[in-house]
Motif scaffolding. Structure first.
Motif, PDB file in Angstrom:
ATOM      1  N   HIS A   1       0.824  -1.213   0.000  1.00 33.98           N
ATOM      2  CA  HIS A   1       0.000   0.000   0.000  1.00 33.98           C
ATOM      3  C   HIS A   1       0.860   1.266   0.000  1.00 33.98           C
ATOM      4  O   HIS A   1       0.592   2.202   0.724  1.00 33.98           O
ATOM      5  CB  HIS A   1      -0.932   0.043   1.209  1.00 33.98           C
ATOM      6  CG  HIS A   1      -1.814  -1.151   1.331  1.00 33.98           C
ATOM      7  ND1 HIS A   1      -2.723  -1.502   0.376  1.00 33.98           N
ATOM      8  CD2 HIS A   1      -1.930  -2.073   2.302  1.00 33.98           C
ATOM      9  CE1 HIS A   1      -3.366  -2.583   0.757  1.00 33.98           C
ATOM     10  NE2 HIS A   1      -2.899  -2.967   1.912  1.00 33.98           N
TER      11      HIS A   1
ATOM     12  N   HIS B   1      -7.523  -5.812   6.933  1.00 36.80           N
ATOM     13  CA  HIS B   1      -6.313  -5.167   7.434  1.00 36.80           C
ATOM     14  C   HIS B   1      -6.729  -4.082   8.418  1.00 36.80           C
ATOM     15  O   HIS B   1      -7.418  -3.125   8.055  1.00 36.80           O
ATOM     16  CB  HIS B   1      -5.492  -4.591   6.279  1.00 36.80           C
ATOM     17  CG  HIS B   1      -4.840  -5.661   5.454  1.00 36.80           C
ATOM     18  ND1 HIS B   1      -4.523  -5.510   4.128  1.00 36.80           N
ATOM     19  CD2 HIS B   1      -4.444  -6.916   5.807  1.00 36.80           C
ATOM     20  CE1 HIS B   1      -3.951  -6.625   3.690  1.00 36.80           C
ATOM     21  NE2 HIS B   1      -3.895  -7.493   4.690  1.00 36.80           N
TER      22      HIS B   1
ATOM     23  N   GLU C   1      -6.680  -0.090   7.948  1.00 34.38           N
ATOM     24  CA  GLU C   1      -7.187   0.561   6.736  1.00 34.38           C
ATOM     25  C   GLU C   1      -8.594   1.068   7.029  1.00 34.38           C
ATOM     26  O   GLU C   1      -9.609   0.525   6.597  1.00 34.38           O
ATOM     27  CB  GLU C   1      -7.077  -0.421   5.573  1.00 34.38           C
ATOM     28  CG  GLU C   1      -5.599  -0.745   5.342  1.00 34.38           C
ATOM     29  CD  GLU C   1      -5.322  -1.931   4.441  1.00 34.38           C
ATOM     30  OE1 GLU C   1      -6.217  -2.352   3.700  1.00 34.38           O
ATOM     31  OE2 GLU C   1      -4.183  -2.429   4.480  1.00 34.38           O
TER      32      GLU C   1
ATOM     33  N   ARG D   1      -1.708  -4.157  11.482  1.00 28.54           N
ATOM     34  CA  ARG D   1      -2.303  -4.633  10.229  1.00 28.54           C
ATOM     35  C   ARG D   1      -3.004  -5.993  10.370  1.00 28.54           C
ATOM     36  O   ARG D   1      -4.054  -6.240   9.796  1.00 28.54           O
ATOM     37  CB  ARG D   1      -1.183  -4.744   9.192  1.00 28.54           C
ATOM     38  CG  ARG D   1      -1.515  -5.487   7.913  1.00 28.54           C
ATOM     39  CD  ARG D   1      -0.243  -5.592   7.072  1.00 28.54           C
ATOM     40  NE  ARG D   1      -0.370  -6.498   5.945  1.00 28.54           N
ATOM     41  CZ  ARG D   1      -0.685  -6.109   4.718  1.00 28.54           C
ATOM     42  NH1 ARG D   1      -0.957  -4.860   4.469  1.00 28.54           N
ATOM     43  NH2 ARG D   1      -0.736  -6.980   3.733  1.00 28.54           N
TER      44      ARG D   1
ATOM     45  N   HIS E   1     -10.084  -2.199   0.986  1.00 33.90           N
ATOM     46  CA  HIS E   1      -8.844  -1.844   1.679  1.00 33.90           C
ATOM     47  C   HIS E   1      -8.586  -0.361   1.443  1.00 33.90           C
ATOM     48  O   HIS E   1      -9.375   0.341   0.843  1.00 33.90           O
ATOM     49  CB  HIS E   1      -7.657  -2.646   1.111  1.00 33.90           C
ATOM     50  CG  HIS E   1      -7.720  -4.117   1.381  1.00 33.90           C
ATOM     51  ND1 HIS E   1      -6.787  -4.778   2.128  1.00 33.90           N
ATOM     52  CD2 HIS E   1      -8.622  -5.056   0.996  1.00 33.90           C
ATOM     53  CE1 HIS E   1      -7.095  -6.059   2.199  1.00 33.90           C
ATOM     54  NE2 HIS E   1      -8.209  -6.259   1.516  1.00 33.90           N
ATOM     55  N   CYS E   2      -7.452   0.125   1.901  1.00 29.18           N
ATOM     56  CA  CYS E   2      -6.914   1.397   1.502  1.00 29.18           C
ATOM     57  C   CYS E   2      -5.418   1.328   1.803  1.00 29.18           C
ATOM     58  O   CYS E   2      -4.996   0.463   2.560  1.00 29.18           O
ATOM     59  CB  CYS E   2      -7.577   2.568   2.245  1.00 29.18           C
ATOM     60  SG  CYS E   2      -7.034   2.792   3.947  1.00 29.18           S
TER      61      CYS E   2
HETATM   62 ZN   LIG Z   1      -5.044  -3.945   2.846  1.00 32.03          ZN
END
Ligand SMILES: [Zn+2]
Length: 608
Positions: free
Chosen positions: A51, A200, A203, A267, A342-343
């Motif tokens: 990411h 995650h 996020e 995470r 997600h981000c």
């Molecule tokens: Zn993620």
């Protein structure tokens, strides 16, 4: 003596538990110039690059302490942008004022998503995790706040919402989900669509934006026929937080890295995986069974066997209570498409996570994963591609591949495959500044609506008629393309709006194959004595499977032609460039990639 001895033991235990953990839990942001391939490979293999953001040739990364050590030891030059990202997040947000909210992107569509999608009243300013910003600013929702929102929805819309748990996290927290549909208590034969968030833990927008989406559907159900048709003809399942333990840890106040206002950067989940006290957590999105643990020839971002790695894939596929719960739930349903949110990064990451191990997508799959992400990204500008094309590394054991080809898939399972993808919301940070929360929610809301449409009957109509209508009695030609995963019969109707005397009957057809087309026409007549240059307006309506879409078209009856140039001649026949000289350096005709005919006009026809 006894007391001293006991204190000694306790002090030793605390040191053993807390030192390795805290040594892992400071996160720094660096800028790493990627001047050659070896540095990129180093980032993926030793820094678990995940990411990240690319700015030209520079990689912007958030690293934990051991990754920072690896970077220092590598000798590669880098710039330390933020020493302590969590503390910086709090300080940055504390300066944001309530009137400084980022507007939603307009994207490449003609209307503004900020106007099209209004914030649901029940969502308001979101939750209490304002990252240090003052009251009056939006905030992320704590997990308990998400649950309260979901309970409120189930109470306010009992015929449309059911709230349930798909199982418990490692710490025993229920993983809540909602179903949104008409006759919600009945399992109807409607296309089923799945949304998941917060696999995650850090996020943050991936969970909060799904609560926004739920409330948007419910509050607009009564007043917006498009939303009502969607909810009535789909079964929409949303799990806003797959990883409640990890998420809650990020605002637990467990250390300075996890302030109670949010912003922590943990995470994985929070299960102790055995051995040293610091062996905590499995990367849930590396724990699904397709290609699980198979990272040979790939970088460590693909997945790691090290228990302390941020991408630890666990002792076996589906070793974690959270992924087991998702698996059991998916097996109990018949989903046709899904997005795992997600981000950050602004893209849709499509199958496969490890394309080097699989036959490239083709046929209907390829068409779906081309057209639908393009529609979803109309207002957020997301790019789309498989893992290497988007995140720049391969991923093994991710949910999207399992959805498409896992033990629920057409290959080995009893059901049709699920067209799964990963969404990476924008925002520039795992916890985007709070003045981006509303904009990100709106951008994701549009994306989520598009995916729900695509789960069932969904068609695009193209009007194939010239701008100029020249016949008093003629035919309006259309082409319909099937972009939804269901293929129910469709009906095309012309609704006259302005200056149309009669229109012919509706046409009905079926498009059997995904992305197939149907071309036909509907007759029309104009009023007697109709005068040249007048406007004609009509609406195309396409209806299928309870979903209607409309497109308004304006045409001109025999307009007076001021200039007609098909650009097959010379630039100087009709044009004079006044900004810069015509020719190789200014405006001119070019034959490179012409859309229709052999030439078109460009500002720099030689391509520079
Ligand atoms: Zn993620």
């Amino acid at each position: 003596m006894f007391k001293l001895f006991r204190n000694g033991i306790i002090a030793g235990m605390i040191a053993a538990i807390s030192l390795p953990v805290s040594a892992q839990e400071k996160y720094s942001k660096v800028r790493l110039p990627v001047t050659h391939e070896q540095i990129m490979q180093f980032a993926f293999s030793k820094l678990n690059a995940d990411h990240f953001t690319m700015e030209g040739q520079q990689m912007l990364l958030v690293l934990n302490t051991s990754e920072m050590d690896a970077l220092r030891q590598s000798g590669y030059p880098y710039e330390l942008l933020i020493d302590d990202v969590v503390r910086h997040t709090t300080e940055f947000n504390s300066r944001i004022q309530p009137d400084e909210q980022r507007p939603a992107f307009q994207g490449n569509a003609c209307q503004k998503i900020g106007d099209l999608i209004q914030t649901p009243a029940a969502f308001g300013l979101g939750g209490s995790l304002r990252l240090g910003a003052s009251a009056g600013n939006p905030g992320y929702l704590k997990y308990t706040e998400m649950h309260t929102h979901m309970q409120n929805m189930a109470n306010a819309y009992p015929s449309l919402v059911s709230l349930f748990s798909i199982g418990n996290s490692a710490a025993g927290t229920p993983i809540y989900a909602v179903k949104i549909s008409d006759q919600v208590g009945t399992d109807e034969a409607e296309p089923e669509v799945l949304y998941t968030g917060l696999q995650h833990a850090r996020e943050a927008i991936s969970g909060t934006s799904l609560i926004f989406f739920m409330e948007y559907l419910l509050e607009n159900y009564a007043s917006d026929s498009r939303i009502r048709e969607l909810v009535d003809n789909r079964e929409i399942f949303i799990i806003p937080c797959v990883n409640p333990d990890g998420y809650a840890y990020n605002y637990s106040g467990a250390s300075a890295s996890y302030p109670v206002t949010g912003g922590g950067l943990w995470r994985k989940n929070r299960r102790h995986t055995g051995g040293a006290a610091s062996n905590i957590g499995v990367d849930l999105n590396r724990n699904y069974s397709v290609d699980w643990g198979n990272c040979s020839g790939a970088s460590s971002s693909c997945g790691s066997s090290s228990q302390t790695s941020d991408t630890y894939f666990g002792p076996s596929a589906f070793s974690e209570p959270e992924t087991q719960a998702v698996r059991a739930f998916v097996l109990s349903r018949k989903f046709v498409n899904a997005i795992d949110q997600h981000c950050h990064g602004s893209y849709y990451s499509l199958p496969y996570g490890r394309p080097s191990l699989h036959t490239p997508l083709s046929g209907a799959d390829s068409c779906y994963f081309t057209r639908i992400p393009a529609l979803m990204g109309l207002y957020n500008g997301h790019r789309a591609g498989n893992s290497p094309q988007t995140v720049n590394y391969e991923v093994a054991g991710g949910i999207k591949d399992w959805l498409l080809m896992g033990d629920i898939g057409s290959g080995t399972g009893p059901k049709a495959k699920v067209m799964g993808m990963t969404g990476e919301a924008g925002g520039g940070n795992f916890w985007a500044p709070v003045n981006q929360i509303i904009a990100l929610c709106k951008e994701n809301c549009f994306q989520n609506l598009q995916m729900a449409y695509a789960a069932g009957d969904y068609y695009e109509l193209e009007d194939l008629n010239d701008m100029a209508i020249t016949e008093n009695d003629g035919k309006l030609v259309f082409r319909v393309r099937r972009i939804g995963l269901s293929g129910s019969p469709l009906t095309v109707t012309v609704i006259p709006l302005e200056n149309m005397h009669t229109v012919g009957a509706a046409k009905t057809s079926t498009i059997a194959s995904y992305y197939g087309t149907y071309t036909d026409s509907i007759s029309y007549s104009l009023p007697a004595g109709f005068i040249c240059g007048q406007t004609i307006r009509y609406v195309w309506k396409v209806e299928a499977g309870g979903i209607s879409s409309y497109d308004t078209v304006t045409r001109i009856y025999n307009p007076i032609t001021l200039l007609n140039d098909d650009m097959e001649g010379n630039f100087s026949d009709n044009w004079t460039a006044i900004i810069s000289p015509a020719g190789p350096t200014g405006w001119g005709f070019t034959s490179t990639q012409s859309y229709r005919g052999s030439k078109w006009m460009a500002a720099s026809p030689t391509g520079n």
